[in-house]
Design a protein around this motif. Structure first.
Motif, PDB file in Angstrom:
ATOM      1  N   HIS A   5      -6.448 -36.887   3.819  1.00 51.28           N
ATOM      2  CA  HIS A   5      -7.710 -36.192   4.065  1.00 51.28           C
ATOM      3  C   HIS A   5      -7.603 -35.276   5.274  1.00 51.28           C
ATOM      4  O   HIS A   5      -7.054 -35.658   6.304  1.00 51.28           O
ATOM      5  N   GLU A  63     -13.483 -33.590   6.808  1.00 58.84           N
ATOM      6  CA  GLU A  63     -13.987 -33.644   5.438  1.00 58.84           C
ATOM      7  C   GLU A  63     -15.022 -34.757   5.266  1.00 58.84           C
ATOM      8  O   GLU A  63     -15.965 -34.620   4.494  1.00 58.84           O
ATOM      9  N   ASN A  64     -14.825 -35.865   5.947  1.00 60.26           N
ATOM     10  CA  ASN A  64     -15.780 -36.971   5.894  1.00 60.26           C
ATOM     11  C   ASN A  64     -16.870 -36.696   6.926  1.00 60.26           C
ATOM     12  O   ASN A  64     -16.627 -36.695   8.120  1.00 60.26           O
ATOM     13  N   TRP A  94      -9.092 -45.273   3.774  1.00 57.55           N
ATOM     14  CA  TRP A  94     -10.157 -46.277   3.803  1.00 57.55           C
ATOM     15  C   TRP A  94     -10.021 -47.183   5.021  1.00 57.55           C
ATOM     16  O   TRP A  94     -10.999 -47.486   5.707  1.00 57.55           O
ATOM     17  N   TYR A 143     -11.165 -45.365   8.190  1.00 57.69           N
ATOM     18  CA  TYR A 143     -12.625 -45.260   8.239  1.00 57.69           C
ATOM     19  C   TYR A 143     -13.246 -46.599   8.639  1.00 57.69           C
ATOM     20  O   TYR A 143     -14.183 -46.645   9.453  1.00 57.69           O
ATOM     21  N   GLU A 200     -13.369 -41.073  -2.742  1.00 59.70           N
ATOM     22  CA  GLU A 200     -13.587 -41.715  -1.436  1.00 59.70           C
ATOM     23  C   GLU A 200     -14.499 -40.851  -0.572  1.00 59.70           C
ATOM     24  O   GLU A 200     -15.473 -41.333   0.025  1.00 59.70           O
ATOM     25  N   LEU A 201     -14.196 -39.565  -0.491  1.00 61.06           N
ATOM     26  CA  LEU A 201     -15.046 -38.653   0.283  1.00 61.06           C
ATOM     27  C   LEU A 201     -16.435 -38.540  -0.325  1.00 61.06           C
ATOM     28  O   LEU A 201     -17.437 -38.443   0.397  1.00 61.06           O
ATOM     29  N   TRP A 220     -18.727 -41.379   0.993  1.00 61.36           N
ATOM     30  CA  TRP A 220     -19.283 -41.214   2.331  1.00 61.36           C
ATOM     31  C   TRP A 220     -20.238 -40.028   2.417  1.00 61.36           C
ATOM     32  O   TRP A 220     -21.303 -40.110   3.047  1.00 61.36           O
ATOM     33  N   ASN A 221     -19.875 -38.932   1.811  1.00 58.56           N
ATOM     34  CA  ASN A 221     -20.677 -37.726   1.939  1.00 58.56           C
ATOM     35  C   ASN A 221     -21.967 -37.787   1.129  1.00 58.56           C
ATOM     36  O   ASN A 221     -22.970 -37.167   1.496  1.00 58.56           O
TER      37      ASN A 221
END
Length: 219
Positions: free
Chosen positions: A18, A22-23, A140, A143, A207-208, A211-212
């Motif tokens: 990533h 981005e997150n 992951w 994060y 995954e993103l 969160w987003n």
């Protein structure tokens, strides 16, 4: 000479990692700027993610033919059982009792990841799936480490309340060793890993999205 399991995984991580920024949500949590309501939503979403992934991993273990791959997926599935207990504790710390947790209505963008993992469980090439999962586990885990630290510093969560994130943030060298053993066995048997890039690309994207999507709900 063919690449080893470790070299193959390292190459995938180089191209699929990533990009910084981005997150959108994790940095807000890290700075204590996310409202507590998003933590409750995070618990509600993860309750469903873990429940789904547990079944997916058990199915992958059943599909796998090589002993190393069976053991790898079985070990991951056992971890999901522990994670499910801890996400209930996280939810309680965020203000959701178990009844509220079960009644929570999930967001589509958060559930794309477990939906795709379920697809992989049914359709994915076993060795390529192991590689793709391990690419995503790196993101992951980072994060989770960041969120755990923020829960202690900014939100007053105790060790039990943070345990879900600590579980995934902790290094797991034995699990990685088992994964590499399974991948190497697949490579030695002549299995193709060509699909791993596509699997990993989508897992990272979902995954993103997880969160987003949550971040979008509190803007």
């Amino acid at each position: 000479m063919s690449a080893t399991a470790q070299e193959t995984l390292a190459g995938l991580r180089d191209v699929l990692g990533h990009a910084e920024g981005e997150n959108r949500l994790v940095p807000r949590i890290a700075a204590g700027q996310a409202p507590r309501s998003v933590l409750a939503a995070l618990a509600g979403e993860q309750y469903r993610v873990i429940s789904s992934d547990w079944r997916s991993l058990l199915h992958l273990a059943a599909r796998a033919e090589a002993p190393a791959a069976k053991q790898y997926f079985s070990t991951l599935a056992a971890g999901e059982g522990i994670a499910l207990e801890r996400v209930v504790q996280f939810a309680a710390a965020a203000g959701l009792d178990e009844a509220a947790l079960k009644a929570y209505q999930p967001l589509p963008g958060c559930q794309a990841y477990p939906a795709y993992q379920a697809w992989l469980a049914l359709n994915g090439d076993i060795t390529a799936v192991i590689l793709a999962l391990n690419v995503n586990f790196g993101a992951w885990g980072e994060y989770c480490g960041t969120v755990s630290a923020a829960l202690a510093e900014h939100y007053g969560f105790d060790e039990t309340g943070r345990g879900f994130f600590d579980f995934f943030a902790a290094p797991a060298p034995q699990l990685l060793e088992l994964a590499m053993e399974a991948v190497q066995a697949g490579l030695d048997a002549g299995e193709s890993t060509a699909a791993a890039h596509g699997y990993g690309r989508l897992l990272q994207a979902y995954e993103l999205s997880f969160w987003n999507t949550l971040d979008d709900q509190v803007r």
